[in-house]
Design a protein around this motif. Structure first.
Motif, mmCIF file in Angstrom:
data_model
loop_
_atom_site.group_PDB
_atom_site.id
_atom_site.type_symbol
_atom_site.label_atom_id
_atom_site.label_comp_id
_atom_site.label_asym_id
_atom_site.label_seq_id
_atom_site.Cartn_x
_atom_site.Cartn_y
_atom_site.Cartn_z
ATOM 1 N N GLU A 136 43.968 37.286 44.343
ATOM 2 C CA GLU A 136 44.250 37.396 45.772
ATOM 3 C C GLU A 136 44.244 38.826 46.289
ATOM 4 O OE1 GLU A 136 47.683 35.081 46.757
ATOM 5 O OE2 GLU A 136 46.859 33.297 45.799
ATOM 6 N N THR A 137 44.022 39.784 45.429
ATOM 7 C CA THR A 137 43.966 41.185 45.832
ATOM 8 C C THR A 137 42.517 41.652 45.746
ATOM 9 O OG1 THR A 137 46.203 41.567 45.029
ATOM 10 C CG2 THR A 137 44.813 43.511 45.315
ATOM 11 N N ASP A 162 46.817 40.708 41.413
ATOM 12 C CA ASP A 162 47.875 41.355 42.193
ATOM 13 C C ASP A 162 47.633 42.863 42.158
ATOM 14 O OD1 ASP A 162 48.792 42.235 39.652
ATOM 15 O OD2 ASP A 162 50.253 40.615 39.533
ATOM 16 N N MET A 163 48.542 43.603 42.783
ATOM 17 C CA MET A 163 48.376 45.053 42.875
ATOM 18 C C MET A 163 48.363 45.715 41.495
ATOM 19 S SD MET A 163 47.872 47.264 45.166
ATOM 20 C CE MET A 163 48.508 46.504 46.632
ATOM 21 N N LEU A 201 42.160 49.135 49.711
ATOM 22 C CA LEU A 201 42.486 47.723 49.556
ATOM 23 C C LEU A 201 42.164 46.978 50.840
ATOM 24 C CD1 LEU A 201 45.854 48.122 47.688
ATOM 25 C CD2 LEU A 201 43.716 47.246 46.745
#
Length: 148
Positions: free
Chosen positions: A64-65, A112-113, A136
């Motif tokens: 999702e990132t 994720d991050m 991002l």
């Protein structure tokens, strides 16, 4: 090879949904199903159509990132060296050499991050990389998969 207007319309229909029937595409472009099939077969044989694939939402895979990494390479790094260095990262979904200060632009999907950060660190550690700069994605505004 250069596509004519009818071939382009067929390619766009297939790019929108490659599972469409030849009859359905034919009704859209004004040809019979066998005529569409012959054209698709010819386009495949000539290399204009290189294959058929599935588009998967990265979020469905838990990625999702999204971000982009500008790569600034050490002197005399070839595009083939960059491609070979990046192709082993499944998180890298596209990579291109570019104009401007950077040598390449890389699109990355991560869960994720922290995952994105690990990928960024690994790419920055490649022997051909001098430095990186990343951004991002907050909200994707427009994605076109049907364009050629």
């Amino acid at each position: 090879m250069r596509l004519n207007d009818l071939d382009e319309r067929i390619v766009h229909a297939l790019a929108e949904d490659a599972r469409r029937s030849y009859a359905d595409i034919g009704s859209e472009v004004g040809l019979s199903a066998p005529a569409v099939k012959r054209r698709v077969d010819r386009l495949r044989a000539e290399g204009a159509i290189t294959g058929f694939t599935v588009r998967v939402d990265p979020a469905a895979m838990g990625w999702e990132t999204e971000g982009f990494i500008e790569i600034y390479c050490r002197h005399n790094t070839s595009p083939d060296d960059i491609r070979r260095g990046l192709e082993r990262y499944p998180e890298v979904v596209s990579a291109s050499t570019v104009t401007g200060d950077a040598d390449a632009l890389v699109q990355v999907f991560a869960s994720d991050m922290r995952h994105f950060e690990r990928v960024l660190e690994r790419i920055a550690g490649e022997p051909f990389v001098e430095r990186t700069k990343s951004v991002l994605v907050l909200s994707p505004l427009l994605r076109r998969f049907t364009s050629v």
